[in-house]
Design an enzyme around this catalytic site. Structure first.
Site, short mmCIF file in Angstrom:
data_model
loop_
_atom_site.label_atom_id
_atom_site.label_comp_id
_atom_site.label_asym_id
_atom_site.label_seq_id
_atom_site.Cartn_x
_atom_site.Cartn_y
_atom_site.Cartn_z
CE LYS A 22 -1.78 1.54 4.00
NZ LYS A 22 -1.41 2.93 4.29
CG ASN A 23 2.27 2.66 3.52
OD1 ASN A 23 1.13 3.02 3.22
ND2 ASN A 23 2.64 2.39 4.75
NE ARG A 93 -1.47 11.83 8.00
CZ ARG A 93 -1.57 13.09 8.37
NH1 ARG A 93 -2.68 13.53 8.90
NH2 ARG A 93 -0.58 13.93 8.22
CB CYS A 117 -4.84 10.60 11.65
SG CYS A 117 -3.42 9.57 12.00
NE ARG A 122 0.51 10.25 10.15
CZ ARG A 122 0.10 9.19 9.42
NH1 ARG A 122 -1.03 8.62 9.71
NH2 ARG A 122 0.81 8.77 8.42
N PRO A 123 1.90 16.63 11.31
CG PRO A 123 3.61 17.88 12.25
CD PRO A 123 2.76 16.67 12.49
CG ASP A 125 6.78 20.55 9.93
OD1 ASP A 125 7.94 20.69 10.32
OD2 ASP A 125 6.12 19.49 10.10
CG ASP A 305 3.39 1.25 9.60
OD1 ASP A 305 3.55 1.49 8.40
OD2 ASP A 305 3.07 2.12 10.43
CB ILE A 327 7.41 6.79 14.58
CG1 ILE A 327 8.61 5.86 14.43
CG2 ILE A 327 7.11 7.56 13.28
CD1 ILE A 327 9.83 6.50 13.79
C1 EPZ Z 1 4.31 6.82 6.43
O1 EPZ Z 1 3.54 7.87 7.01
C2 EPZ Z 1 3.38 5.64 6.29
N1 EPZ Z 1 2.27 6.00 5.44
C3 EPZ Z 1 2.87 5.23 7.67
O2 EPZ Z 1 2.08 4.06 7.53
C4 EPZ Z 1 4.05 4.89 8.56
O3 EPZ Z 1 3.60 4.62 9.86
C5 EPZ Z 1 5.02 6.08 8.61
O4 EPZ Z 1 5.42 6.47 7.29
C6 EPZ Z 1 6.29 5.76 9.39
O5 EPZ Z 1 6.93 4.66 8.88
C7 EPZ Z 1 2.46 5.99 4.08
O6 EPZ Z 1 3.52 5.71 3.56
C8 EPZ Z 1 1.27 6.33 3.25
P1 EPZ Z 1 6.28 10.23 8.57
P2 EPZ Z 1 4.08 9.37 7.03
O7 EPZ Z 1 6.14 11.51 7.80
O8 EPZ Z 1 4.98 9.60 5.87
C9 EPZ Z 1 6.44 13.67 11.89
C10 EPZ Z 1 0.16 2.73 7.76
O9 EPZ Z 1 -0.34 2.18 8.76
N2 EPZ Z 1 6.40 14.64 10.76
O10 EPZ Z 1 7.47 9.41 8.28
O11 EPZ Z 1 2.92 10.25 7.20
C11 EPZ Z 1 5.16 12.83 12.01
O12 EPZ Z 1 4.18 13.51 12.75
C12 EPZ Z 1 0.69 4.16 7.90
O13 EPZ Z 1 0.27 2.23 6.66
C13 EPZ Z 1 6.50 15.99 11.03
O14 EPZ Z 1 6.61 16.41 12.19
O15 EPZ Z 1 4.96 9.36 8.36
C14 EPZ Z 1 5.68 11.58 12.71
O16 EPZ Z 1 5.74 11.80 14.08
C15 EPZ Z 1 0.42 4.72 9.25
N3 EPZ Z 1 6.49 16.86 9.99
C16 EPZ Z 1 7.09 11.44 12.12
O17 EPZ Z 1 7.45 12.71 11.59
C17 EPZ Z 1 6.38 16.44 8.68
O18 EPZ Z 1 6.35 17.28 7.76
C18 EPZ Z 1 7.23 10.41 11.01
O19 EPZ Z 1 6.16 10.57 10.13
C19 EPZ Z 1 6.28 15.07 8.42
C20 EPZ Z 1 6.29 14.18 9.48
#
Ligand code: EPZ
Length: 383
Positions: A22-23, A93, A117, A122-123, A125, A305, A327
């Site tokens: 999916k991802n 998202r 969510c 999950r910002p 930025d 995950d 995370i």
């Molecule tokens: C991806 O989400 C996956 N989703 C998530 O899978 C997975 O849990 C996550 O990566 C971590 O491995 C997809 O690929 C569609 P991140 P993502 O940006 O990219 C913070 C599932 O169950 N952050 O790596 O949204 C954020 O809040 C899903 O399939 C900022 O602060 O995760 C988090 O604490 C759930 N600012 C951390 O970084 C930003 O601009 C990591 O989030 C971006 C993220």
């Protein structure tokens, strides 16, 4: 599907063919926005999120066809409306992944902010910061990011933290930017590498995907391609954790064993016997698993995950395990549901201290997020 009724209490036996990831499929579908030529994808999982992404791209003017199971044809000859509406973004998202490619291809985009969510704020930025470094102007208006850029320019972007979709969004944008982009502190997830492979098949110039530094030399245009999406390592890990928890003998096919190192290591620590082949994994587990502590981290660390699945395993293990989430700030809701099944869990900050019990009881529980729903199915109520 509103609810599942599960009768537990026996070991798992059998063979499962694993779906595409999916991802990986979601960002790869967004790559279609970068070219006027067809992108033919295979091994695409049959999931609600994939259908939502197909609908979102279709609304923008992308021709989307499902020629046969697991195959999707995408062609963005032109993009009539570079908008991702709130109604769709709030359900998925990952819709934010259209922002980078729309800006790169059309010079403008209007994308609803995803909002928070169940598992955290999950910002986005880092996505915005990176695109601004590439010359985009991004304003927040009525809950939408309104972005503009004559033509994106290559830039050196050091991300404050490792973000998977942030890395993917910037890689998609940089593929058509003028000049070279260096992404530092980039995510190393296998899904990021799969996206880079697909973009390279479309003619992009990308080096270093899978490492912390990715170099993208922008090109004027991209061609079409035929691409097979990688296997889903989290679906694979979930079936393996279920077998290690409930006991049994399970064989998984169409998998990518090398994308699961941290998970396989922990399953072996729990006492499961695991054999891997080129694209298959067989697991055998008998008796109660050994307690295994995990601490989530960006790839190649232990995946967040898979955290819920290992908490479930710990509820029936011999001994005490500490499950630490680093995370997402709110990804322990399933602990409360597991307690409803009689699990012995104490929360200490971002850690759950889980002491295995001999027996759990069946009860009504809620799936608090996608990855929390899987594990409750494998528990051994009433054994
Ligand atoms: C991806 O989400 C996956 N989703 C998530 O899978 C997975 O849990 C996550 O990566 C971590 O491995 C997809 O690929 C569609 P991140 P993502 O940006 O990219 C913070 C599932 O169950 N952050 O790596 O949204 C954020 O809040 C899903 O399939 C900022 O602060 O995760 C988090 O604490 C759930 N600012 C951390 O970084 C930003 O601009 C990591 O989030 C971006 C993220």
């Amino acid at each position: 599907m509103d609810k599942l009724r599960i009768t537990g209490g026996r070991p798992l036996e059998g063979e499962v063919r694993i779906s595409g990831a999916k991802n990986a499929a979601l960002p790869i579908m967004c790559a279609a926005l970068l070219s006027a030529e067809p992108l033919r994808l295979s091994n695409v999982p049959r999931l609600m999120d994939v259908a939502t992404m197909a609908k979102l791209l279709g609304q923008m003017g992308v021709e989307v066809r499902r020629d046969s199971p697991g195959e999707i044809f995408l062609q963005a000859k032109s993009i009539a409306d570079p908008t991702a509406p709130y109604e769709l973004v709030k359900t998925m998202r990952a819709s934010v992944l259209v922002l980078g490619p729309l800006l790169a291809r059309c010079g403008q985009a209007r994308v609803s902010l995803p909002g928070g969510c169940a598992i955290g704020a999950r910002p986005v930025d880092q996505h915005v910061k990176g695109l601004q470094a590439m010359g985009a102007t991004i304003a927040l208006e009525h809950g939408y990011m309104t972005a503009r850029a004559e033509r994106l320019r290559g830039a050196r972007i050091v991300m404050d933290l490792v973000t998977v979709t942030g890395t993917e969004n910037l890689m998609l944008a940089a593929a058509l930017a003028e000049g070279t982009t260096m992404l530092e502190n980039a995510a190393r997830e296998p899904e990021v590498v799969d996206l880079a492979r697909c973009l390279t098949a479309m003619g992009a110039k990308i080096e270093g995907a899978g490492s912390g530094t990715i170099r993208i030399d922008g090109v004027r245009s991209l061609s079409g391609a035929a691409f097979r999406v990688m296997p889903d390592r989290i679906e694979t890990g979930t079936f393996l954790a279920a077998a290690a928890t409930a006991g049994g003998k399970v064989r998984l096919t169409a998998v990518a064993p090398d994308s699961l190192d941290a998970t396989l290591e922990k399953l072996r620590e729990a006492g499961a016997s695991i054999k891997t082949g080129k694209d298959e994994i067989a697991i055998e587990a008998a008796g109660r698993p050994a307690a295994v502590s995990v601490r989530t981290a960006p790839y190649p660390g232990f995946p967040t995950d898979m955290q819920a699945q290992f908490m479930a395993l710990a509820t029936v293990a011999r001994g005490t395990a500490v499950i630490t989430e680093t995370i997402f700030e709110n990804r322990m809701m399933h602990a409360l549901e597991l307690q409803r099944l009689g699990a012995n869990i104490t929360m200490q900050g971002t850690s759950a201290v889980v002491t295995g019990v001999d027996r759990l009881q069946g009860a009504k529980v809620m799936a608090t997020d996608l990855r929390a729903s899987g594990p409750t199915c494998a528990l051994r109520p009433g054994w």
